[in-house]
Scaffold this motif. Structure first.
Motif, short mmCIF file in Angstrom:
data_model
loop_
_atom_site.label_atom_id
_atom_site.label_comp_id
_atom_site.label_asym_id
_atom_site.label_seq_id
_atom_site.Cartn_x
_atom_site.Cartn_y
_atom_site.Cartn_z
N LEU A 185 0.83 -1.20 0.00
CA LEU A 185 0.00 0.00 0.00
C LEU A 185 0.87 1.26 0.00
O LEU A 185 0.61 2.20 -0.76
N ILE A 186 1.92 1.27 0.80
CA ILE A 186 2.82 2.42 0.84
C ILE A 186 3.51 2.62 -0.50
O ILE A 186 3.59 3.74 -1.02
N ILE A 197 0.99 4.00 -3.02
CA ILE A 197 0.71 5.43 -2.78
C ILE A 197 1.87 6.29 -3.28
O ILE A 197 1.67 7.35 -3.88
N LEU A 240 1.63 6.49 -7.02
CA LEU A 240 0.58 7.43 -7.43
C LEU A 240 0.98 8.88 -7.18
O LEU A 240 0.75 9.76 -8.01
N ALA A 241 1.58 9.15 -6.02
CA ALA A 241 1.95 10.52 -5.67
C ALA A 241 3.07 11.05 -6.56
O ALA A 241 3.08 12.24 -6.90
#
Length: 123
Positions: free
Chosen positions: A18-19, A22, A25-26
């Motif tokens: 998940l990290i 993210i 995506l960021a």
């Protein structure tokens, strides 16, 4: 709700994925490029693991070498499948080579010299 949160807290792989997702995506990174870089990182980790094991035990495990080749070939398959003009012959050939390496890996585990030493000690 609390049991779901507890399950997520105990699942470190999910949190790590998940990290990473993210961050991808960021940072607006290309997903295929990120996957290729992660696979290259895994290849480097396997090489370091193989060298470390060789230094500690003075033995080179065939399984580690085969794992490195399999991961490296999977990386190549990901690269070729992400191209717009796909070369299907190359992809199928790489998949065939991966299959052959998996067979070698199974045989290396089944007929490993370490297993024979363990069997002799039990007798």
């Amino acid at each position: 709700m609390k049991s779901a949160i507890t399950k997520v807290k105990n699942n470190y792989e999910f949190l790590a994925a998940l990290i990473i997702f993210i961050i991808i995506l960021a940072a607006h990174l290309e997903f295929q490029k990120t996957i290729v870089l992660m696979l290259e990182f895994i290849v480097v980790m396997e090489v370091v693991k193989m060298i470390s094991d060789f230094i500690k035990k003075a033995k080179l495990r065939l399984r580690f070498v085969i794992d490195i080749f399999i991961i490296f070939l999977i990386r190549d398959v990901v690269i070729y499948t992400s191209h717009t003009n796909k070369d299907y012959f190359t992809i199928l050939f790489l998949l065939f080579v991966i299959l052959v390496f998996f067979i070698f890996r199974i045989l290396a585990i089944k007929y490993s010299p370490g297993k024979k030493d363990l069997l002799k000690e039990e007798i």
